[in-house]
Structures are given as structure tokens and as C-alpha cells.
Enzyme design. Structure first.
Site, short mmCIF file in Angstrom:
data_model
loop_
_atom_site.label_atom_id
_atom_site.label_comp_id
_atom_site.label_asym_id
_atom_site.label_seq_id
_atom_site.Cartn_x
_atom_site.Cartn_y
_atom_site.Cartn_z
N ARG A 68 0.84 -1.19 0.00
CA ARG A 68 0.00 0.00 0.00
C ARG A 68 0.88 1.24 0.00
NH1 ARG A 68 -2.45 -3.76 3.58
NH2 ARG A 68 -4.64 -4.19 3.09
N HIS A 71 -0.82 3.50 4.53
CA HIS A 71 -1.38 2.45 5.40
C HIS A 71 -0.69 1.10 5.15
CE1 HIS A 71 -4.72 5.07 6.70
NE2 HIS A 71 -4.72 5.49 5.45
N ASN A 144 -9.63 7.57 10.16
CA ASN A 144 -8.39 7.67 10.92
C ASN A 144 -8.70 7.83 12.40
OD1 ASN A 144 -6.74 7.54 8.62
ND2 ASN A 144 -6.82 9.76 8.31
N PHE A 157 -3.56 15.52 -2.55
CA PHE A 157 -3.26 14.31 -1.78
C PHE A 157 -1.92 13.67 -2.17
CE2 PHE A 157 -3.63 9.80 -0.65
CZ PHE A 157 -3.94 9.92 0.70
N ARG A 352 -11.50 10.55 -3.35
CA ARG A 352 -11.26 9.24 -2.71
C ARG A 352 -12.22 8.18 -3.25
NH1 ARG A 352 -11.37 9.48 3.56
NH2 ARG A 352 -10.12 7.58 3.44
#
Length: 559
Positions: A68, A71, A144, A157, A352
Site C-alpha cells: 500500500r 497504510h 483515521n 493528496f 477518494r
């Protein structure tokens, strides 16, 4: 020359009596040796016909999938979610349909920027993602441990991720890169009062808060929308680590896996971790009535204005038994919602929705949703087919729609999946920031809610960042222009420490130009000035918190 397999008769353990426990290849053929290759004589070359060894080596070469990007370090566990309070007036979602309703879940905990081998005591946001296997499909609540985020537009991002991870030139985690990046993002000031606060290093996963961060939409049976924020609060209370705790922890867990081990051991012992799910709600018709934008992921919804409502309990009562299958291949996506739960017009959320499934298709494969850990528990009906590693085995002659012979069709009355769009804003395409930025007010409220020692620890961490090598006066000046709007006392104390640090620092800072970055506009907040600290002082001292000072929403134990 005669070919035969030579190995000591006592080299292999005997199989358990009465059990079919013999090794096989991936295709089921028996394996007669798992230690010695087939060769020409005792010292001759190996034979290419030794398929089992070829398969064994080829398999290990392909055991690892792309990690990933964020994460990468984490673990997961299974459990149940049980509804304790009725919210059917807000949502028609099956998962909340009645008190006592239970739904199987799997939860992923992670470090956001850490590498797979990084220790779990790093100061880093933690991921808290829950996959609900509902009767109407999978719902992924991906969040989160902090209730706010660093940016509000998905366009930024990739830059955030690059700045937070290692320096591509030397492979080191250079702090100046974060100081530089955040100096251009005043909206990050709020989340940095979490990251650089004591909550920046959770004690373990069992004592960690969780938040959906974004504003979602609940839709009830009458098709009425309600904005919502989701929060997980541990029944054990929130607990965190200070820097002074880390040496002993590192000596006890030199591999850095203390939080993962704590979770596994707790579940194995029957001390099941538990969280309450709370929601905050807002009528979309009232979204313009606040000093901040309720869809802004860099803002909390203050509890005084948006009371918390308990919904249910999450209990983790089973450990995973295959780390690769149920953690590395576990895939979450913000886009995965169910009828009765929808999105909002949050710009970060909107990007997202695309990015998460896209990364899973690259990392795991185009049919990642068919893997057992990701597959919904409800029936699947669509015309998607084939592709690498597709084992769904769909059958039938009709793989298109519409058709006279179709066995399934779209539902007749689709539920609304998001709040109505404000058509007054649909004038022309714009590249701009939101109107109500209010970048500093909540950061100041959060800072002033702490006692003096806690404020001092925050200032120490902040000044460590701002005195890192290559953090020059330009970077410091931008930070100070923000801190002056966060809290006058905070700015004075940080400025004094930077002045005492030597060249490149100054106690007097010029505000950053209003037009230094296209589209940004700074909202000056009136904050009382405070006397600077003595030159050279490192631990901050501040006046006691005034009675009635605003308190942070989530930096507290559950009562």
C-alpha cells in the site's frame, strides 16, 4: 545412467498415523521430497523435469504484492457490530434497521505513512477502517484516529503523501520536507494540533479513537437527507504514549509490533476490544449557518452545537488466521456504501471515491472484490465478467442488458445516495478553495483546551520540527504567520524558541503575503498576545486555562 532420488532415510519426519497429511503440488500431485532436488547422480546438475521445485521457487518469487502506498503497516481483526440505539428516523440502511441487529465486520488498523517494517511507536496518524458485511452489500467506513485531515482537496493528496514519506533522494525521513509542505497549507493547522499533541502516538489499537473524518449523508425511507459524521470511541478510554515511554517499549518489543501483539493477545485471552459508534447530525438546510463549512474535512463539528448520539457497539472477538489473505489483501474503499448511506460534496471525499478502488485493482488485481475477505455476503448480480483470476463462475447466455431473457435488472426505485446539489453554485467550472476556510479558529480552541504541561509538550514538538536542518526563515515565517492567528501566546513562545535557536531564526516574523499562493485567503483570528518565553527556554510555560475555555471534542476519555 540410472536416475534416482537419494536422501537419508531418517531425513524426513514420519506423517501422523491415519491422516492424509502428505505434501502436494499446487495441482494436487503428491510431493515425495521437500528437501532434496532430483539430480543426475549425487553431484550432478538438477533436472528441469523437477516440476515441484520449479513451482516452489516460482511461487515464492510471486508471494509479495505491491505494498500500500499509504497504510502499509497494519493489522486486522474480525468481530460484530450491534445496534443499541434507534436511528431509523435518519437512515433506511439495513445495518441500522432495528435495535439488536448484528452485522459481521472486519477492522483494519494501520499507520498512514509508515513503511511495512516501521515501528508502531512512530508519531503518525493511524488508520481505522471498518468493513460491514451487511445484507445489502459491503459498507466500508474508512477513517483515521484523528477527526480531521490535513487537506481539503484531493488534488493535493499525492503531494501530501510524498511530503510525509521518505526523501526520494536519500531514503531518509527528513523533517524539513514536512515543515516546508505544511507551511504552504494553513488548513493543516487544525490536524497538526492532533498529530503533534499527545494523541499523536496511541498506546495501542484498543485505546484508540476512530473517525470517518468526512461528512457523509444518511437517507431515510422518506428520502430525506441528513448530514452525518461517524466516530468510534473505545470503551476502555483513549490512551496515548509520550516520548518518555518509548525506550522501555522498544526494549520490550524490539520488532516494533507492540500494538499488533496487544490486539492479538487481548482477543486470544477473551478481553475483546470494544468501541461505541457515535454520530453527529446536521440538517443540510442549515449548513450555511456556521462560521465553518460543515463539509470541510479539516474541521470538527463542535459537540456543543452537534451533540453525539450513540448508535451501537463494535466488538472484535476473532483474530485473523491468514495474515496475507485477511490483511494484505483486505481492501477498503470510501465509495462502498449501502442504501441509506451516501456521500457529500466534500472535494477530498469525491476524489477518494475513485482512488481507493483504483489502487486495489493495481495492488491486488481487477477481481479483488471476489476474494473471500472482500466479497459481500449478499448475492451478486451483474454482467461484469472474466479478467485475471476471476473465479466467480458466472453462467448463462445473457451477459448484457436490456434483454428479453435477462435474469436480473436494476432496482425500480433507486434510493438517493447523496445530498441534493446546490444548483445556485453551478454557474461555471472553478478551481478555487471553499468560501469559509476559517483555518485557525479550531486549532486555537484545541490548543487552549490543554493544561500547561500538555501545551508545553506540543510546543516542544513543534519547535523541533521548525528547527530541523534546512528549515529556513522563509518556512518559519509562513508558520509564524499562521501561529499568530491560531493563538497569540503560542506564537510568542514558539517565536522566542526559534530566536534562541540561532541563525535562520527570528523572534519577529513578517506575515506571509496574502497572494503568495493563488486561491488562498487567510482569516485573521483575534488571539491575545502573551509575553515571550525567556531566551533559550525549551519547555513552554503558559497561563492556566480560563474557566469556560472551549474544550476539544475528542481528546478525552469516554465517560
Amino acid at each position: 545412467m540410472q536416475l534416482k532420488e537419494l536422501f537419508p532415510s531418517n531425513a524426513l519426519p514420519e506423517l501422523p498415523q491415519g491422516q492424509n497429511a502428505g505434501f502436494t503440488t499446487n495441482f494436487g500431485e503428491p510431493v515425495y521430497s521437500n528437501n532434496y532436488s532430483l539430480t543426475v547422480g549425487t553431484r550432478g546438475p538438477v533436472l528441469l523435469e523437477e516440476f515441484e521445485v520449479l513451482e516452489k521457487l516460482a511461487t515464492i518469487n510471486r508471494e509479495v504484492i505491491p505494498q500500500r502506498v499509504v497504510h502499509a503497516r497494519g493489522t486486522s481483526a474480525k468481530g460484530i457490530f450491534k445496534v443499541t440505539d434507534d436511528i431509523t428516523n435518519y437512515t433506511s440502511a439495513d445495518v441500522f434497521s432495528f435495535i439488536g441487529k448484528s452485522t459481521d465486520v472486519i477492522v483494519g488498523f494501520s499507520q498512514v505513512t509508515g513503511l511495512p517494517g516501521s515501528p508502531e511507536w512512530l508519531r503518525d496518524p493511524r488508520g481505522f477502517a471498518v468493513k460491514f458485511y451487511t445484507d445489502q452489500g459491503n459498507w466500508d467506513l474508512v477513517g483515521n484516529n484523528f477527526p480531521v485531515f490535513f487537506i481539503r482537496d484531493g488534488d493535493q493528496f499525492p503531494d501530501l503523501v510524498h511530503a510525509a514519506k521518505i526523501n526520494p533522494a536519500n531514503g531518509l525521513n527528513d523533517a524539513w520536507r514536512q515543515a516546508d509542505f505544511f507551511s504552504w497549507h494553513p488548513e493543516s493547522m487544525n490536524v497538526l494540533t492532533y498529530l503533534l499533541d499527545d494523541v499523536g502516538i496511541p498506546q495501542d489499537f484498543r485505546h484508540m479513537n476512530g473517525s470517518g473524518v468526512h461528512t457523509f449523508t444518511l437517507i431515510n425511507k422518506a428520502n430525506q437527507p441528513t448530514f452525518v459524521k461517524f466516530h468510534w470511541l473505545p470503551t476502555l478510554g483513549e490512551k496515548n504514549l509520550l516520548e518518555s515511554d518509548i525506550p522501555a517499549l522498544a526494549a520490550k518489543s524490539p520488532d516494533g509490533y507492540f500494538a499488533r501483539k496487544d490486539l492479538v493477545d487481548s482477543i486470544n485471552s477473551g478481553a475483546y476490544p470494544e468501541w461505541y459508534l457515535y454520530i453527529q447530525t446536521l440538517d443540510p438546510a442549515n449548513q450555511d449557518n456556521y462560521t465553518f463549512d460543515p463539509l470541510d474535512p479539516t474541521k470538527i463539528w463542535p459537540e456543543a452545537q452537534f451533540p453525539m448520539k450513540r448508535v451501537g457497539t463494535l466488538t472484535l472477538n476473532r483474530n485473523i488466521d491468514n495474515f496475507f489473505n485477511e490483511n494484505e489483501q483486505l481492501a477498503f474503499s470510501v465509495a462502498h456504501v449501502v442504501p441509506g448511506i451516501g456521500y457529500s460534496n466534500d472535494k477530498l471525499m469525491q476524489w477518494r471515491l475513485m482512488a481507493y478502488d483504483d489502487t486495489q485493482r493495481y495492488r491486488i488485481g481487477p477481481n479483488f472484490a471476489l476474494l473471500p475477505v472482500n466479497r459481500p455476503r449478499c448475492p451478486l448480480r451483474n454482467n461484469r465478467q472474466d479478467g485475471p483470476m476471476n473465479f466467480a463462475h458466472q453462467h448463462g447466455a445473457v451477459n448484457y442488458y436490456p434483454s428479453e431473457y435477462a435474469e436480473a435488472a436494476p432496482i425500480a426505485r433507486p434510493p438517493m445516495n447523496s445530498a441534493p446539489i446546490d444548483t445556485n453554485s453551478l454557474c461555471q467550472p472553478l478551481r478555487t478553495v471553499i468560501d469559509k476556510q476559517d483555518n485557525f479558529r479550531q486549532a486555537g480552541d484545541h490548543f487552549r483546551s490543554w493544561d500547561s504541561p500538555r501545551q508545553g509538550r506540543f510546543i516542544n514538538r513543534l519547535t523541533d520540527l521548525l528547527t530541523a536542518p534546512k528549515v529556513n526563515k522563509g518556512i518559519q515565517d509562513r508558520w509564524m504567520s499562521y501561529l499568530q492567528q491560531v493563538d497569540g501566546s503560542l506564537a510568542s513562545k514558539v517565536g522566542a524558541i526559534l530566536a534562541a535557536a540561532g541563525p535562520g531564526s527570528s523572534a519577529t516574523f513578517e506575515p506571509a503575503p496574502r497572494d503568495y499562493l493563488e486561491g488562498y485567503e487567510y482569516l485573521a483570528a483575534s488571539a491575545p498576545a502573551a509575553a515571550p518565553m525567556a531566551a533559550g527556554a525549551k519547555t513552554a510555560a503558559s497561563a492556566p486555562i480560563a474557566a469556560g475555555a472551549p474544550m476539544a471534542s475528542f481528546g478525552r476519555h469516554l465517560k
